[in-house]
Design a protein around this motif. Structure first.
Motif, PDB file in Angstrom:
ATOM      1  N   VAL A   1       0.863  -1.276  -0.038  1.00  0.00           N
ATOM      2  CA  VAL A   1       0.113  -0.133  -0.013  1.00  0.00           C
ATOM      3  C   VAL A   1       0.758   1.203   0.018  1.00  0.00           C
ATOM      4  N   VAL A   2       0.184   2.051  -0.728  1.00  0.00           N
ATOM      5  CA  VAL A   2       1.115   3.535  -0.577  1.00  0.00           C
ATOM      6  C   VAL A   2       0.908   4.254   0.666  1.00  0.00           C
ATOM      7  N   THR A   3       2.160   4.532   1.259  1.00  0.00           N
ATOM      8  CA  THR A   3       2.192   5.025   2.814  1.00  0.00           C
ATOM      9  C   THR A   3       2.518   6.687   2.523  1.00  0.00           C
ATOM     10  N   ARG A   4       3.202   7.135   1.536  1.00  0.00           N
ATOM     11  CA  ARG A   4       3.617   8.360   1.524  1.00  0.00           C
ATOM     12  C   ARG A   4       3.995   8.790  -0.046  1.00  0.00           C
ATOM     13  N   GLU A   5       3.754  10.068  -0.325  1.00  0.00           N
ATOM     14  CA  GLU A   5       4.166  10.328  -1.738  1.00  0.00           C
ATOM     15  C   GLU A   5       5.170  11.367  -1.524  1.00  0.00           C
ATOM     16  N   GLY A   6       6.371  11.641  -2.481  1.00  0.00           N
ATOM     17  CA  GLY A   6       7.189  12.816  -2.050  1.00  0.00           C
ATOM     18  C   GLY A   6       7.952  12.770  -3.514  1.00  0.00           C
ATOM     19  N   LYS A   7       9.289  13.417  -3.287  1.00  0.00           N
ATOM     20  CA  LYS A   7      10.225  13.435  -3.966  1.00  0.00           C
ATOM     21  C   LYS A   7      11.715  12.691  -3.713  1.00  0.00           C
ATOM     22  N   ALA A   8      12.343  12.268  -4.737  1.00  0.00           N
ATOM     23  CA  ALA A   8      13.602  11.626  -4.455  1.00  0.00           C
ATOM     24  C   ALA A   8      14.357  12.164  -5.781  1.00  0.00           C
ATOM     25  N   GLU A   9      15.836  11.914  -5.553  1.00  0.00           N
ATOM     26  CA  GLU A   9      16.674  12.048  -6.668  1.00  0.00           C
ATOM     27  C   GLU A   9      17.301  10.751  -7.188  1.00  0.00           C
ATOM     28  N   ASN A  10      17.413  10.657  -8.497  1.00  0.00           N
ATOM     29  CA  ASN A  10      17.942   9.442  -8.988  1.00  0.00           C
ATOM     30  C   ASN A  10      19.445   9.588  -9.228  1.00  0.00           C
ATOM     31  N   ARG A  11      20.272   8.921  -9.658  1.00  0.00           N
ATOM     32  CA  ARG A  11      21.620   8.931  -9.580  1.00  0.00           C
ATOM     33  C   ARG A  11      22.289  10.267 -10.368  1.00  0.00           C
ATOM     34  N   ASN A  12      21.426  10.852 -11.214  1.00  0.00           N
ATOM     35  CA  ASN A  12      21.986  11.831 -11.991  1.00  0.00           C
ATOM     36  C   ASN A  12      21.716  13.022 -11.477  1.00  0.00           C
ATOM     37  N   GLY A  13      20.888  13.270 -10.356  1.00  0.00           N
ATOM     38  CA  GLY A  13      20.788  14.153  -9.450  1.00  0.00           C
ATOM     39  C   GLY A  13      19.133  14.757 -10.040  1.00  0.00           C
ATOM     40  N   PHE A  14      18.528  14.074 -10.980  1.00  0.00           N
ATOM     41  CA  PHE A  14      17.107  14.676 -11.422  1.00  0.00           C
ATOM     42  C   PHE A  14      16.112  14.340 -10.197  1.00  0.00           C
ATOM     43  N   SER A  15      15.418  15.091  -9.878  1.00  0.00           N
ATOM     44  CA  SER A  15      14.157  14.999  -9.043  1.00  0.00           C
ATOM     45  C   SER A  15      13.030  14.087  -9.637  1.00  0.00           C
ATOM     46  N   LEU A  16      12.439  13.029  -8.882  1.00  0.00           N
ATOM     47  CA  LEU A  16      11.645  12.260  -9.399  1.00  0.00           C
ATOM     48  C   LEU A  16      10.432  12.196  -8.331  1.00  0.00           C
ATOM     49  N   SER A  17       8.896  12.308  -8.733  1.00  0.00           N
ATOM     50  CA  SER A  17       8.172  11.905  -7.871  1.00  0.00           C
ATOM     51  C   SER A  17       7.858  10.387  -7.607  1.00  0.00           C
ATOM     52  N   VAL A  18       7.884  10.031  -6.179  1.00  0.00           N
ATOM     53  CA  VAL A  18       7.953   8.635  -5.929  1.00  0.00           C
ATOM     54  C   VAL A  18       6.958   8.568  -4.829  1.00  0.00           C
ATOM     55  N   ALA A  19       6.518   7.156  -4.882  1.00  0.00           N
ATOM     56  CA  ALA A  19       5.352   6.757  -3.748  1.00  0.00           C
ATOM     57  C   ALA A  19       6.220   5.848  -2.853  1.00  0.00           C
ATOM     58  N   THR A  20       6.220   5.895  -1.740  1.00  0.00           N
ATOM     59  CA  THR A  20       6.718   4.820  -0.765  1.00  0.00           C
ATOM     60  C   THR A  20       5.400   3.819  -0.500  1.00  0.00           C
ATOM     61  N   MET A  21       6.038   2.622  -0.755  1.00  0.00           N
ATOM     62  CA  MET A  21       4.959   1.451  -0.602  1.00  0.00           C
ATOM     63  C   MET A  21       5.497   0.525   0.515  1.00  0.00           C
ATOM     64  N   GLU A  22       4.637   0.005   1.326  1.00  0.00           N
ATOM     65  CA  GLU A  22       4.968  -1.078   2.270  1.00  0.00           C
ATOM     66  C   GLU A  22       3.887  -2.086   2.491  1.00  0.00           C
ATOM     67  N   LYS A  23       4.397  -3.117   2.908  1.00  0.00           N
ATOM     68  CA  LYS A  23       3.567  -4.587   3.042  1.00  0.00           C
ATOM     69  C   LYS A  23       4.215  -5.064   4.394  1.00  0.00           C
ATOM     70  N   GLN A  24       3.429  -5.596   5.347  1.00  0.00           N
ATOM     71  CA  GLN A  24       3.536  -6.335   6.252  1.00  0.00           C
ATOM     72  C   GLN A  24       4.120  -7.752   6.048  1.00  0.00           C
ATOM     73  N   LEU A  25       5.121  -8.214   6.520  1.00  0.00           N
ATOM     74  CA  LEU A  25       5.516  -9.451   6.190  1.00  0.00           C
ATOM     75  C   LEU A  25       4.961 -10.359   7.185  1.00  0.00           C
ATOM     76  N   THR A  26       4.570 -11.806   6.706  1.00  0.00           N
ATOM     77  CA  THR A  26       4.052 -12.655   7.354  1.00  0.00           C
ATOM     78  C   THR A  26       4.576 -14.026   6.885  1.00  0.00           C
ATOM     79  N   ASN A  27       4.708 -14.967   7.890  1.00  0.00           N
ATOM     80  CA  ASN A  27       5.175 -16.362   7.304  1.00  0.00           C
ATOM     81  C   ASN A  27       4.125 -17.091   6.512  1.00  0.00           C
TER      82      ASN A  27
END
Length: 68
Positions: free
Chosen positions: A42-68
């Protein structure tokens, strides 16, 4: 192939005691967001991040609860 790789990473993380899997996904690639959603992430946050070339990207942070 991607789903199998992610499943292996989740199993490895679980074996190492991790309970949450988190990733950052480019918002400009909606099929990647849908891939992770189909795996229970699930999407938990939306924001900006930089790629290796220094360009700003819009990104979604997604998380999942791990279970066995």
């Amino acid at each position: 192939m991607a789903k199998a790789l992610i499943a292996e990473l989740e199993q490895f993380a679980w074996a190492k005691g991790k309970t949450i899997s988190e990733c950052k996904v480019r918002m400009s690639v909606p099929r990647n967001i849908e891939l992770y959603r189909s795996l229970g992430y699930v999407v938990t946050r939306e924001g900006k991040a930089e790629n290796r070339n220094g360009f700003s990207l819009s990104v979604a942070t997604m998380e999942k609860q791990l279970t066995n």
